[in-house]
Motif scaffolding. Structure first.
Motif: not given
Length: 345
Positions: A281, A335, A339
């Motif tokens: 991420h 996000d 996460i």
């Protein structure tokens, strides 16, 4: 007229070693009365807790003032000035003030605040110290070099030459009176000289480098620069200087959130999940504390990109709620649900 109290601004990108540098100053302050102003990005006061957890004489609750929920460079009038005035109005004012900015902060607006009449008569900016993660720069991160930027673009489609992270990094260099090139223990011989050559074009004339491991620098080197930086603003250029003389820095480029977890029985498994989430991420920074069942001491987590460290800093205090909390910081568009799910496992 009483002598003005010197203040040192410690800036640098996320995870460069700013808090470690200040802890080393506390441990080696040679009897000076120090006050600390810590600026957090995110709503968990990790850096303040790290300093208070050092257990060093002369680092008490009243000496560490925290400004959370926003960058100090964006809240000068509302937050910074009252905090400085409170420090100055103590019965025994400090001999020196240390200000740690958020890793996302621009130092120049903060230096400007010292030119305000309410502050200038009583405080002067002794110097701006910029801490640089030598390993990150060696890997081509946040260096204004065409080849390095291109390599970054190829490795990560979300990065380009106008990436706000590079502008923040360069502004921190442009404002510096001294640069601490940190984490030399992670570099091969000769790499530090190459980094200095890459960074030097972004520095003002006469700015010196100091090499460090674990951010251990003698305070005598960093304090007493006598730069009076508030009187030298014109030479401290910024990407965010506008035609009307105001700064247009906007932290909407970044997201942060706090994740609360139950006690952590398997810290190695949690570490693996954090590292996987960072990789998947594009997380910039993770920092926080772990509650380990059956362990009397609090465990610290510090992650910068793919590098993560864990260590015990102090015992949990009597009556203190034991908690596991992490701050996650990244570029806009994190996000959060994904996460959180990845880290919780």
């Amino acid at each position: 007229m009483a002598a003005r109290i010197p203040a040192t601004v410690v800036t640098g990108f996320l995870g460069a070693g700013k808090t470690s540098l200040i802890r080393h100053m506390i441990e080696n302050n040679r009897g000076k009365r120090l006050a600390f102003l810590i600026n957090e990005f995110g709503d968990l006061g990790i850096d303040r807790e790290l300093l208070l957890g050092c257990g060093i004489e002369g680092c008490g609750e009243e000496d560490v003032v925290e400004l959370a929920n926003g960058c100090i460079c964006c809240t000068v009038a509302d937050d910074f000035l009252p905090a400085i005035e409170a420090i100055l109005n103590r019965p025994e004012p400090p001999d020196h003030i240390l200000i740690e900015t958020s890793g996302l902060a621009l130092p120049k607006p903060l230096v400007k605040a010292f030119a305000w009449p309410e502050v200038k008569a009583r405080v002067t900016v002794d110097g701006v110290v910029t801490v640089v993660d030598g390993r990150a720069v060696a890997e081509g991160r946040f260096a204004d070099d065409e080849d390095a930027v291109q390599a970054q673009r190829e490795a990560d489609d979300s990065l380009d030459h106008d990436n706000p992270l590079e502008e923040v990094f360069e502004d921190q260099l442009l404002c510096a009176d001294m640069v601490v090139l940190n984490k030399l223990d992670l570099l091969e011989d000769g790499v530090a000289d190459r980094i200095e050559a890459e960074l030097k074009p972004h520095l003002r004339a006469g700015v010196r480098f100091v090499h460090a491991r674990e951010a251990a620098v003698d305070p005598a080197v960093l304090l007493g620069l006598d730069a009076a930086a508030e009187d030298d603003l014109d030479s401290r250029k910024s990407h965010h200087d506008s035609h009307d003389g105001l700064d247009d820095h906007d932290h909407d480029d970044f997201d942060s959130f706090t994740l609360s977890l139950p006690e952590v029985a398997d810290a190695d498994a949690l570490e693996a999940r954090i590292l996987a989430a960072i990789a998947d991420h594009d997380i910039l920074r993770v920092k926080g504390f772990l509650d380990r069942p059956g362990v009397s001491r609090r465990e610290v987590v510090q992650a910068v990109g793919p590098r993560l460290r864990r260590y015990f800093d102090r015992a949990w205090k009597d009556g203190e709620p034991r908690r596991t909390e992490l701050v996650v910081i990244g570029q806009k568009g994190l996000d959060r649900p994904a996460i959180e799910a990845a880290i919780r496992g």
